[in-house]
Design a protein around this motif. Structure first.
Motif, PDB file in Angstrom:
ATOM      1  N   ARG A 186       0.326  -7.259  -0.282  1.00 18.47           N
ATOM      2  CA  ARG A 186       0.174  -6.985   1.133  1.00 18.47           C
ATOM      3  C   ARG A 186      -0.921  -5.954   1.316  1.00 18.47           C
ATOM      4  O   ARG A 186      -0.837  -5.057   2.138  1.00 18.47           O
ATOM      5  N   ILE A 187      -1.946  -6.110   0.483  1.00 13.92           N
ATOM      6  CA  ILE A 187      -3.108  -5.228   0.543  1.00 13.92           C
ATOM      7  C   ILE A 187      -4.306  -6.098   0.866  1.00 13.92           C
ATOM      8  O   ILE A 187      -4.453  -7.192   0.328  1.00 13.92           O
ATOM      9  N   ASN A 188      -5.107  -5.628   1.740  1.00  8.48           N
ATOM     10  CA  ASN A 188      -6.340  -6.274   2.143  1.00  8.48           C
ATOM     11  C   ASN A 188      -7.209  -6.645   0.935  1.00  8.48           C
ATOM     12  O   ASN A 188      -7.293  -5.896  -0.029  1.00  8.48           O
ATOM     13  N   ASP A 189      -7.872  -7.798   1.013  1.00  7.11           N
ATOM     14  CA  ASP A 189      -8.782  -8.258  -0.047  1.00  7.11           C
ATOM     15  C   ASP A 189      -9.671  -7.140  -0.584  1.00  7.11           C
ATOM     16  O   ASP A 189      -9.784  -6.924  -1.785  1.00  7.11           O
ATOM     17  N   ASN A 201      -0.459   2.119  -8.096  1.00  7.55           N
ATOM     18  CA  ASN A 201      -0.338   3.034  -9.225  1.00  7.55           C
ATOM     19  C   ASN A 201       0.713   2.607 -10.234  1.00  7.55           C
ATOM     20  O   ASN A 201       0.749   3.125 -11.342  1.00  7.55           O
ATOM     21  N   ASP A 202       1.584   1.702  -9.818  1.00  5.86           N
ATOM     22  CA  ASP A 202       2.599   1.207 -10.756  1.00  5.86           C
ATOM     23  C   ASP A 202       2.022   0.112 -11.659  1.00  5.86           C
ATOM     24  O   ASP A 202       2.659  -0.294 -12.612  1.00  5.86           O
ATOM     25  N   THR A 231      -8.129   3.487  -3.470  1.00  2.00           N
ATOM     26  CA  THR A 231      -7.119   4.035  -4.368  1.00  2.00           C
ATOM     27  C   THR A 231      -5.878   3.163  -4.314  1.00  2.00           C
ATOM     28  O   THR A 231      -4.882   3.451  -4.950  1.00  2.00           O
ATOM     29  N   LEU A 232      -5.935   2.108  -3.504  1.00  2.00           N
ATOM     30  CA  LEU A 232      -4.763   1.262  -3.324  1.00  2.00           C
ATOM     31  C   LEU A 232      -4.799   0.065  -4.261  1.00  2.00           C
ATOM     32  O   LEU A 232      -3.861  -0.700  -4.314  1.00  2.00           O
ATOM     33  N   VAL A 269       6.059  -2.887  -5.795  1.00  2.00           N
ATOM     34  CA  VAL A 269       5.193  -1.984  -6.553  1.00  2.00           C
ATOM     35  C   VAL A 269       4.068  -1.449  -5.688  1.00  2.00           C
ATOM     36  O   VAL A 269       3.682  -2.062  -4.691  1.00  2.00           O
ATOM     37  N   GLU A 270       3.565  -0.293  -6.072  1.00  2.00           N
ATOM     38  CA  GLU A 270       2.346   0.231  -5.485  1.00  2.00           C
ATOM     39  C   GLU A 270       1.259   0.109  -6.548  1.00  2.00           C
ATOM     40  O   GLU A 270       1.563  -0.070  -7.729  1.00  2.00           O
ATOM     41  N   MET A 313       4.623   3.516   1.551  1.00  2.01           N
ATOM     42  CA  MET A 313       5.517   3.667   2.705  1.00  2.01           C
ATOM     43  C   MET A 313       4.822   4.184   3.960  1.00  2.01           C
ATOM     44  O   MET A 313       5.419   4.216   5.015  1.00  2.01           O
ATOM     45  N   PHE A 314       3.544   4.540   3.855  1.00 11.34           N
ATOM     46  CA  PHE A 314       2.851   4.974   5.059  1.00 11.34           C
ATOM     47  C   PHE A 314       2.231   3.786   5.790  1.00 11.34           C
ATOM     48  O   PHE A 314       1.662   3.935   6.856  1.00 11.34           O
ATOM     49  N   ASN A 315       2.326   2.624   5.185  1.00  6.32           N
ATOM     50  CA  ASN A 315       1.773   1.443   5.828  1.00  6.32           C
ATOM     51  C   ASN A 315       2.665   0.982   6.979  1.00  6.32           C
ATOM     52  O   ASN A 315       3.881   1.091   6.919  1.00  6.32           O
ATOM     53  N   TYR A 369      -9.452  -4.107  -0.782  1.00  9.46           N
ATOM     54  CA  TYR A 369      -8.863  -2.961  -1.460  1.00  9.46           C
ATOM     55  C   TYR A 369      -8.183  -3.351  -2.767  1.00  9.46           C
ATOM     56  O   TYR A 369      -7.639  -2.510  -3.464  1.00  9.46           O
ATOM     57  N   PRO A 378       0.823  -1.203   0.000  1.00 13.21           N
ATOM     58  CA  PRO A 378       0.000   0.000   0.000  1.00 13.21           C
ATOM     59  C   PRO A 378       0.862   1.261   0.000  1.00 13.21           C
ATOM     60  O   PRO A 378       0.348   2.355  -0.221  1.00 13.21           O
TER      61      PRO A 378
END
Lengths: 326, 474
Positions: free
Chosen positions: B277-280, B251-252, B293-294, B248-249, B228-230, B282, B226
């Motif tokens: 490493r993003i919640n389902d 947006n990449d 937006t993630l 990657v994020e 670097m603020f994660n 999202y 998500p």
């Protein structure tokens, strides 16, 4: 390489180089003012003028004294270009590309940031200021050395060098400009021993004194400008920075020298060619300051087309954390 | 410091079997400690903290407003796990991950386990981790949960129990790797004397697990964060770095011509496996939360067509729902016809009338947990709670009983921990990491979380917990 990653590496290196050069700025003024003849007052406002942040400074501090200028350039967290802010930004950029840079590079940026933060919280005094500035330069050199020795000299490394050298070219031009703003007591002093002392202090701040002597032997204002602008082998000279930057651009895009594939290569190539075929007449005619001013404008233009060519604009999301924290 | 006077108290101590009596595997360690000059342990603790600071090992805490990052709290006294214990843990974890994967697959296909009445259907459908978008999904190689972190506790009887299954995006393994680095710098001489099983090859096992999911000879694997603020950003970047894959994020990434691509300085490049490493919810704004937006629009569609692998598969949350946890022994029995090797902790389901009544009567003795929360959030520790907190939880439980479970307050085992210049027992748990690829791999080690506050039972780093290195002996 991801565009976002390339951008972060580029900026990581720009910020480190900027911090180093801000240390040099302060140093050149310290050196110059120490050598001032009795009865003349120290001049700190010119230093702010050369950084291009004159208005921001006046709005925040009003009056330029040694203390306020050093605070603004070194430790002011509200000035995005201060040494402290540069290190914070460098570390954030490094943190966002940790998987691309080596652990040694990351640890050096992290340590560098911590050291600056600690120095700032202890407070800068006349006694420790010199040590602080020397440490900033040494830490920047250490980072550069670690980068050269531990990162593959591929695309990422070239973006790193590009960022560093474009920043350096700009800052060398501004260090040279300090002399323009630094008024001599009278016009009659031009060319006097005092004038010579100022020029050599300036060379010293660019770590250029020894290399300059090897080429020119004695201090002469035009020769100093020629050396810092047109020398092709001295690593802090503007032309050197542009030659190597251009090499990196070609390495990134794979195009031949003397040709271009994108606007970045075209504009940087033109700017470098002007210096390749330039001589001191170029800046004697209109004046050195005007020459440097125009150069800085063109260099900014190169930075803008690099952004458009390689780093697609992308917002940074600072939204609600959404990953699992299991 | 008098190591011969260390008193384990009424708790199971991982290093001492009685007052001043080290367990066999800890003798060497404690003898070494005893031989150090006065004050040396404290010096080494400080040196370790300096190393951590310079390494930039941090974690983020949600809800803290200053810059997010905090330095990872670490204690230099390791937890030692002896070989027979580890063999037992390892076989229990393999069994559990196998059974839970069969369970998830069944839940999204035939639902035999529901039809046979082993688990009530309403429990599944009311689980927040159950995703309609996963109906009939066939994940690559038939594996749903590739990476699990299963929390274990040891209590007074000396047995290990499973406290929680983390089947979505378990975090913390970076701290296992880094804790070992710190310990090697802090006590090099001990690593000469001990045979500690290495953990450094975890990233290569992880990479094998990820690459196994693609049929291509050289698939492009990326790690999706998500950003670097994660709070776990440190781990995301460390794992990507150690596997040599792009971090990657969203947006990449973009879906182009039916495949997932990443945007590079040289145009777009196809991506085959995503360790996300993003919640389902999202992952894909088209399939789940439209405000995300993630996520990557269209990602689920590509996934359902089998053109990209996601690790873990979406929908695994149904298996680590804390109410469904209570049924895992039955799940193991149902799919494998085996008895669970690692037992569950006794669990009261507030959705059951009798259990609920018991829980409401005994709130001052129980630990209450929200079924869908993690990280120590949404938890009531009865014996340490105020009347007001208990009343609040009682209201919450009655309003939404399905969302709560309760467990007895466990006397977690302790490990001696450096407090100033001497050792005191502090409660710990253990999270080993399990990978399910070509075969099931259990990392010999794990995250030993320690409640650094005296008497505290909460080990989460977000709540005043710290970490220790875990030494599995060979």
């Amino acid at each position: 390489m991801l565009s976002r990653v390339a951008s972060s590496i580029f900026w990581l290196n720009r910020y480190i180089e900027r911090a180093e050069n801000y240390a040099r700025f302060i140093e050149v003024n310290l050196n110059l003012s120490l050598d001032l003849p009795r009865g003349t007052t120290e001049q700190w406002e010119p230093l702010v003028a050369t950084t291009g942040d004159h208005e921001a400074f006046l709005a925040r501090y009003g009056k330029a004294t040694k203390e306020t200028v050093i605070q603004f350039l070194a430790t002011d967290a509200a000035n995005p270009s201060s040494i402290l802010s540069c290190l914070a930004a460098a570390r954030e950029n490094a943190r966002s590309v940790r998987e691309v840079i080596s652990t040694d590079m990351w640890e050096q940026v992290n340590r560098f940031h911590l050291q600056v933060r600690e120095a700032v919280s202890r407070g800068l005094s006349t006694q420790n200021l010199h040590v602080f500035l020397t440490d900033v330069k040494a830490n920047s050199h250490l980072f550069l050395g670690i980068t050269d020795a531990t990162m593959s000299h591929g695309e990422g490394w070239h973006f790193a060098r590009l960022g560093r050298l474009l920043e350096r070219a700009d800052k060398t031009s501004r260090i040279l400009d300090v002399k323009y703003f630094m008024l001599l007591p009278t016009v009659a002093e031009v060319g006097t021993p005092f004038d010579i002392i100022q020029w050599s202090a300036l060379l010293k701040s660019a770590s250029a004194l020894e290399m300059y002597y090897k080429r020119f032997g004695r201090i002469a204002p035009d020769d100093v400008s020629t050396f810092l602008i047109l020398d092709a082998t001295f690593p802090r000279a503007i032309r050197y920075c542009l030659i190597k930057s251009e090499n990196s651009l070609h390495a990134i895009s794979g195009s031949e020298h003397g040709s271009y594939r994108n606007q970045a290569e075209k504009q940087l190539g033109r700017l470098r060619a002007q210096l390749d075929f330039g001589d001191h007449e170029d800046y004697v005619a209109d004046g050195l300051h005007e020459f440097l001013d125009r150069f800085q404008g063109k260099l900014n233009g190169v930075g803008e087309v690099i952004f458009e060519t390689f780093f697609a604009p992308r917002p940074i999301h600072n939204t609600i954390p959404a990953s699992e924290s299991q | 410091m008098k190591f011969s006077q260390y008193d384990p108290g009424q708790f199971y101590d991982e290093l001492y079997e009685g007052t001043g009596q080290p367990r066999p595997g800890s003798k060497l360690l404690l003898r070494k400690f005893a031989s150090l000059p006065e004050g040396e342990l404290k010096k080494r603790q400080q040196a370790a903290e300096r190393v951590i600071l310079n390494m930039g090992m941090t974690f983020g805490v949600y809800g803290s407003n200053d810059g997010h990052e905090q330095i990872f709290p670490f204690d230099i006294v390791p937890r030692i796990v002896e070989p027979p214990d580890w063999t037992h843990i390892e076989s229990g974890l393999r069994q559990r991950l196998r059974a839970l994967n069969l369970f998830i697959d069944d839940v999204y296909h035939e639902q035999k386990i529901l039809k046979d009445g082993v688990i009530p259907s309403e429990l599944i459908y009311s689980s927040k981790g159950f995703l309609n978008a996963c109906w009939g999904l066939k994940p690559p190689r038939g594996i749903w949960c590739h990476i699990a972190g299963i929390d274990l506790v040891r209590i007074g009887d000396g047995r290990y129990y499973v406290l929680e299954d983390n089947m979505r995006c378990p975090s913390g393994v970076a701290y296992v790797l880094e804790a070992r680095q710190v310990m090697k710098r802090t006590f090099p001489e001990l690593f000469d004397a001990y045979r500690v099983r290495p953990v450094d090859d975890y990233p290569s096992h992880l990479q094998d697990t990820l690459r196994y999911l693609s049929d291509l000879p050289d698939p492009t694997v990326v790690m999706l964060t998500p950003g670097m603020f994660n709070s776990a950003y440190y781990e995301h970047s460390l794992l990507a770095q150690k596997m040599g894959v792009e971090l990657v994020e969203a947006n990449d990434l973009a879906v182009i011509d039916g495949y997932v691509h990443m945007r590079t300085t040289k145009g777009s490049q196809r991506v085959d496996v995503i360790y996300r490493r993003i919640n389902d919810n999202y992952l894909d704004p088209l399939a789940f939360r439209p405000d995300s937006t993630l996520g990557v629009p269209g990602l689920m569609d590509v996934y359902q067509k089998g053109r990209v692998a996601l690790v873990n598969a979406p929908g695994t949350g149904v298996a680590d729902d804390k109410a469904i946890y209570a049924y895992v022994p039955k799940i193991i029995n149902y799919y494998l016809a085996e008895e669970p090797i690692l037992p569950n902790v006794q669990t009261y389901l507030c959705s059951e009338r009798q259990d609920r009544a018991y829980v409401l009567e005994h709130l001052d003795q129980l630990v209450v947990k929200a079924t869908n929360e993690a990280g120590g959030y949404g938890m009531l520790i009865g014996p340490q709670s105020s009347k007001q907190e208990r009343d609040e939880y009682a209201t919450r439980i009655e309003a939404d009983p399905r969302n709560y479970i309760a467990q007895p307050t466990l006397a977690l085992s302790r490990v001696p921990t450096l407090v100033d210049d001497h050792l005191e027992g502090r409660h710990v748990d253990l999270r080993p990491y399990v990978l399910y690829g070509r075969e099931i791999y259990v990392l010999p080690g794990g995250m030993t979380r320690v409640a650094l506050r005296k008497g505290s039972l909460v080990v989460n780093s977000s709540q005043g917990g710290g970490n220790k290195d875990t030494w599995v002996l060979s």
